[in-house]
Design an enzyme around this catalytic site. Structure first.
Site, PDB file in Angstrom:
ATOM      1  N   ARG A 121       0.960  -1.075  -0.090  1.00  0.00           N
ATOM      2  CA  ARG A 121      -0.007  -0.182   0.130  1.00  0.00           C
ATOM      3  C   ARG A 121       1.069   1.464   0.137  1.00  0.00           C
ATOM      4  NH1 ARG A 121      -3.323  -2.612  -1.633  1.00  0.00           N
ATOM      5  NH2 ARG A 121      -5.087  -3.611  -0.619  1.00  0.00           N
ATOM      6  N   GLU A 150      -2.710   7.934  -5.340  1.00  0.00           N
ATOM      7  CA  GLU A 150      -3.328   6.612  -6.753  1.00  0.00           C
ATOM      8  C   GLU A 150      -4.290   7.564  -7.787  1.00  0.00           C
ATOM      9  OE1 GLU A 150      -3.074   3.386  -5.953  1.00  0.00           O
ATOM     10  OE2 GLU A 150      -1.022   3.111  -5.218  1.00  0.00           O
ATOM     11  N   HIS A 171      -0.862  -0.672  -9.399  1.00  0.00           N
ATOM     12  CA  HIS A 171      -1.036  -1.317  -8.498  1.00  0.00           C
ATOM     13  C   HIS A 171      -0.851  -2.911  -9.118  1.00  0.00           C
ATOM     14  CE1 HIS A 171      -1.174  -3.783  -4.573  1.00  0.00           C
ATOM     15  NE2 HIS A 171      -2.369  -3.673  -4.495  1.00  0.00           N
TER      16      HIS A 171
END
Length: 172
Positions: A121, A150, A171
């Site tokens: 994360r 993000e 990701h």
């Protein structure tokens, strides 16, 4: 990047040192960390694990969730492993206690030849401190597919997005 910019790079000079017999630090002991640790066994890596919330028996006895045992050494404090590892890979959730877990102080403890990988994360690594360490040559590289902001692209990557020793991915 080197080849596409026009440099002729013999393959022997382009290869990374690799993982064989490396010391790898893993932060967290969930399912993804387990699968990563299984892969590391093929490279004969020494595995150090920091996971204060995982039971002491994790990965030491087969169970339904983790059927194969993994040889590893648990550390009680993150700082105990940072100076020893060639690679640290982050596999923990973002919580108030893990936000900024890897900052200036932790990066300063690592070898200049070490690499940090965060696929967990954004926010676990202080990205400003990471960029400073990389720019100053106090760390060899980083692999990131999670970021504080993000979706990460272009200018939102800041200095990290401009460095040749940082691999940035969405990701996955």
């Amino acid at each position: 990047m080197r080849i596409t910019s026009g440099e002729r790079v013999p393959s022997i000079n382009a290869t990374a040192p690799g993982l064989i017999n490396s010391t790898v630090g893993i932060i967290g002991m969930g399912d993804i960390a387990y699968e990563f640790a299984l892969l590391l066994q093929a490279f004969k890596c020494r595995i150090l694990v920091y996971s204060p919330t995982s039971p002491a028996s994790r990965w030491t006895r087969p169970d339904n969730r983790y059927p194969q045992t993994i040889a590893h050494e648990r550390v009680n404090k993150l700082d105990e492993m940072l100076g020893e590892v060639d690679l640290v890979s982050i596999h923990c959730p973002l919580t108030p206690s893990t936000r900024g877990l890897i900052g200036r102080e932790q990066l300063a403890r690592m070898k200049r030849s070490a690499v940090v990988v965060n696929t967990a994360r954004g926010g676990i690594i202080d990205e400003t401190a990471l960029a400073e360490a990389l720019l100053a040559g106090r760390l060899a590289g980083a692999g990131l597919d999670v970021f504080e902001v993000e979706p990460a692209y272009g200018e939102s990557l800041g200095e990290l997005g401009k460095m040749n020793n940082v691999i940035c991915l969405p990701h996955l």
